[in-house]
Enzyme design. Structure first.
Site, PDB file in Angstrom:
ATOM      1  N   HIS A 242       0.819  -1.220   0.000  1.00 31.02           N
ATOM      2  CA  HIS A 242       0.000   0.000   0.000  1.00 31.02           C
ATOM      3  C   HIS A 242       0.850   1.265   0.000  1.00 31.02           C
ATOM      4  O   HIS A 242       0.334   2.369   0.114  1.00 31.02           O
ATOM      5  CB  HIS A 242      -0.915  -0.040   1.237  1.00 31.02           C
ATOM      6  CG  HIS A 242      -2.066   0.904   1.191  1.00 31.02           C
ATOM      7  ND1 HIS A 242      -2.227   1.920   2.104  1.00 31.02           N
ATOM      8  CD2 HIS A 242      -3.114   1.001   0.343  1.00 31.02           C
ATOM      9  CE1 HIS A 242      -3.324   2.600   1.837  1.00 31.02           C
ATOM     10  NE2 HIS A 242      -3.888   2.059   0.774  1.00 31.02           N
ATOM     11  N   LYS A 244       3.294   4.425  -1.106  1.00 34.51           N
ATOM     12  CA  LYS A 244       3.410   5.368  -2.218  1.00 34.51           C
ATOM     13  C   LYS A 244       4.728   6.103  -2.038  1.00 34.51           C
ATOM     14  O   LYS A 244       4.845   6.986  -1.177  1.00 34.51           O
ATOM     15  CB  LYS A 244       2.263   6.373  -2.230  1.00 34.51           C
ATOM     16  CG  LYS A 244       0.882   5.756  -2.452  1.00 34.51           C
ATOM     17  CD  LYS A 244       0.185   5.443  -1.173  1.00 34.51           C
ATOM     18  CE  LYS A 244      -1.204   4.880  -1.433  1.00 34.51           C
ATOM     19  NZ  LYS A 244      -1.812   4.336  -0.214  1.00 34.51           N
ATOM     20  N   ASP A 249      17.026  10.596  -7.963  1.00 32.48           N
ATOM     21  CA  ASP A 249      18.472  10.822  -7.817  1.00 32.48           C
ATOM     22  C   ASP A 249      18.976  10.628  -6.394  1.00 32.48           C
ATOM     23  O   ASP A 249      20.078  11.076  -6.050  1.00 32.48           O
ATOM     24  CB  ASP A 249      18.839  12.234  -8.301  1.00 32.48           C
ATOM     25  CG  ASP A 249      18.712  12.376  -9.810  1.00 32.48           C
ATOM     26  OD1 ASP A 249      18.803  11.348 -10.508  1.00 32.48           O
ATOM     27  OD2 ASP A 249      18.515  13.508 -10.292  1.00 32.48           O
ATOM     28  N   HIS A 421      -9.022  11.253   2.072  1.00 34.73           N
ATOM     29  CA  HIS A 421      -8.115  10.134   1.882  1.00 34.73           C
ATOM     30  C   HIS A 421      -6.797  10.321   2.631  1.00 34.73           C
ATOM     31  O   HIS A 421      -5.928   9.463   2.615  1.00 34.73           O
ATOM     32  CB  HIS A 421      -7.837   9.940   0.378  1.00 34.73           C
ATOM     33  CG  HIS A 421      -7.182   8.640   0.034  1.00 34.73           C
ATOM     34  ND1 HIS A 421      -5.871   8.552  -0.385  1.00 34.73           N
ATOM     35  CD2 HIS A 421      -7.652   7.364   0.054  1.00 34.73           C
ATOM     36  CE1 HIS A 421      -5.561   7.285  -0.610  1.00 34.73           C
ATOM     37  NE2 HIS A 421      -6.614   6.540  -0.352  1.00 34.73           N
ATOM     38  N   LYS A 423      -4.021  10.443   5.510  1.00 39.77           N
ATOM     39  CA  LYS A 423      -3.700   9.606   6.673  1.00 39.77           C
ATOM     40  C   LYS A 423      -2.705  10.392   7.524  1.00 39.77           C
ATOM     41  O   LYS A 423      -1.483  10.284   7.327  1.00 39.77           O
ATOM     42  CB  LYS A 423      -3.078   8.267   6.244  1.00 39.77           C
ATOM     43  CG  LYS A 423      -3.924   7.463   5.233  1.00 39.77           C
ATOM     44  CD  LYS A 423      -3.462   7.677   3.851  1.00 39.77           C
ATOM     45  CE  LYS A 423      -3.992   6.677   2.845  1.00 39.77           C
ATOM     46  NZ  LYS A 423      -5.377   6.344   2.850  1.00 39.77           N
ATOM     47  N   ASP A 428       0.095  17.913  19.568  1.00 39.58           N
ATOM     48  CA  ASP A 428       0.617  19.129  20.214  1.00 39.58           C
ATOM     49  C   ASP A 428       1.070  20.154  19.168  1.00 39.58           C
ATOM     50  O   ASP A 428       0.389  20.335  18.158  1.00 39.58           O
ATOM     51  CB  ASP A 428       1.735  18.758  21.200  1.00 39.58           C
ATOM     52  CG  ASP A 428       1.212  17.912  22.358  1.00 39.58           C
ATOM     53  OD1 ASP A 428       0.004  18.012  22.637  1.00 39.58           O
ATOM     54  OD2 ASP A 428       1.996  17.164  22.959  1.00 39.58           O
TER      55      ASP A 428
END
Length: 503
Positions: A242, A244, A249, A421, A423, A428
């Site tokens: 899952h 991404k 470089d 979508h 996450k 604080d």
């Protein structure tokens, strides 16, 4: 022969056939019972599954014995010891990476810095779980897919030596074709291009789509490919990569929740507006993401290239770019420890002022819910933001159920007017986590995930401003909000919540 005698013979034959059928039914139930018992023994003593997971599977195996067995073989059995061993064997040691990079400070030197000393316990915990504290980073936040893709495309076009991409979804649509076109161009220019896509997440993209990159000189890996390359038969369907990740470089890296697909760009009206979160990193924080990619690559391609070649080519000497410190954590079915969840719980119970969570799916376990409850009862401002527009009903229904339970202890629940979508976890005034990990059992234990925990007052303040806008664009769910939910929906919530350890 009299009619009465014929009827008696008929009844006798019916009785014989019935008893024969009944004996087979009982035999079938006996076999199913033995199989279920063996599966139970395996779950308890071999796979050491949690009691909630065992109960959920036993319910399925009891009420759907045949179908349940098939589901368990596809979705319930853990990764084999052979697969786990291969993943560990192909992993590049973090110690080797750190030794190879000149100029990096030791952990004892880094932990004393002002930016990290305030959260020394959290930093130590994450370090013990493989998250080396990387300092001197410049981090940019993207809340929308088009915003991220505009910068990513420019970075890809300017790549000189290498491009490493790893995406759960790489679609053959408008944005996917744009990115693929750039990758093909750079591969033809002599840049080393590597691409990993998840077999389940990218199942709608044909292999011909990826073959174009290989023909141009790039390299492609399908993570957990299906059995005999038949897309409809994937024996590891329950375990998805899952992540991404994009690394250019060895100096620029991206991670977060945004996939390469048009709906993630806000192009699908049903789920618009689409709110997401991703980051772009320059500095030493690039190295852990590069390491994660190469570990996944070496496993997926069964790569035998000597580690020394990768260390020399893909890990250039770091240049300080900013003042953000960060640690990158991974989780997945190859590890017994749910690292991201453990770090999140530590962040939540250590909070003094606020805990703000964003997630499309909220299916936590008891430990995570207890941490949120403790924080709230300790006087911390705890808020959870969820999407008002669901994309997966089977996960959204239990999400509503858990959200209601959190609201009952005083935690504020916000439903974003669109599809959320992102996450993220903000704690604080100085801690912010952005990654690919949803707040559910799947992301914590079944999927391969990664997240960046960042330590920076300036960056946290900036994202807090984004959150304030989101709160204004959300509906606060009070007791009356949940009472309005239809009875059938509540029944669906109860049913899917029973299966929540498997979702």
């Amino acid at each position: 022969m009299s009619k009465q005698k014929c009827f008696g013979i008929f009844l006798k034959k019916v009785y014989t056939i019935f008893m024969h059928w009944i004996s087979w039914v009982f035999l079938g139930f006996g076999v199913v019972g033995i199989v279920n018992l063996l599966l139970l023994i395996g779950m308890v003593f071999l796979e050491k599954k949690k009691p909630q997971t065992i109960m959920a599977w036993m319910a399925i195996l009891t009420f759907l014995p045949i179908i349940g067995f098939v589901f368990y073989m596809l979705l319930g059995s853990g990764l084999s010891h052979r697969v786990k061993s291969m993943i560990k064997k192909k992993a590049i040691s973090e110690k080797d990476v750190l030794k190879n990079i000149k100029g990096l400070k030791t952990f004892s030197e880094v932990i004393g810095l002002k930016v990290l000393s305030r959260d020394a316990e959290l930093v130590k915990l994450c370090f013990d779980m493989g998250g080396y504290p990387c300092i001197g980073n410049d981090v940019k936040i993207f809340c929308h897919g088009m915003e991220k893709m505009a910068i990513l495309k420019q970075d890809l076009l300017e790549a000189k030596k290498s491009i490493n991409l790893e995406y759960y979804i790489f679609a053959n649509d408008r944005i996917g074709k744009e990115i693929m076109g750039i990758l093909i161009k750079k591969a033809k220019d002599g840049v080393k291009v590597k691409l990993i896509y998840d077999s389940i997440g990218s199942k709608k993209s044909s292999r011909r789509f990826f073959k174009k990159l290989e023909k141009a000189g790039g390299e492609v890996a399908e993570f957990f490919p299906p059995f005999l390359h038949v897309r409809s038969i994937n024996l590891k369907v329950n375990y998805r990569n899952h992540r991404k990740i994009a690394v250019i470089d060895g100096k620029i890296a991206y991670t977060g929740g945004i996939n390469i697909r048009d709906d993630h760009m806000g192009m699908k009206k049903k789920l618009s507006p689409w709110r997401d979160a991703s980051i772009r990193i320059e500095g030493s924080g690039v190295y852990p993401l590069q390491n994660i990619f190469l570990d996944d690559w070496r496993y997926a391609k069964k790569d035998e290239t000597p580690v020394e070649k990768y260390l020399k080519f893909y890990f250039p000497v770091p240049e300080p770019k900013g003042d953000v410190a960060l640690q990158v954590l991974t989780s997945g079915p190859d590890s017994e420890l749910q690292k991201i969840k453990e770090a999140y719980i530590k962040m939540i119970v250590s909070a003094k002022k606020r805990v703000y969570l964003q997630t499309p799916y909220f299916v936590p376990d008891d430990a995570f819910m207890s941490a949120l409850t403790i924080a709230k009862k300790s006087g911390v401002d705890v808020r959870i933001m969820l999407p008002a527009k669901p994309d997966k009903r089977a996960v959204y229904l239990p999400t509503l159920s858990y959200a209601r339970e959190m609201a009952e202890v005083g935690i504020k629940i916000y439903f974003y007017n669109g599809f959320l979508h992102a996450k993220t976890l903000l704690v604080d005034d100085n801690k912010l986590s952005i990654g690919s990990c949803n707040l559910d059992n799947r992301s914590f234990g079944l999927n391969f995930e990664c997240t960046a925990i960042m330590y920076s007052e300036e960056l946290t303040k900036k994202y807090l401003e984004f959150l304030e806008e989101d709160f204004m664009n959300s509906v606060v769910a009070d007791e009356a909000y949940f009472k309005k939910i239809p009875l059938l929906t509540k029944m669906g919530q109860a049913f899917y919540r029973m299966l929540s350890p498997l979702l």
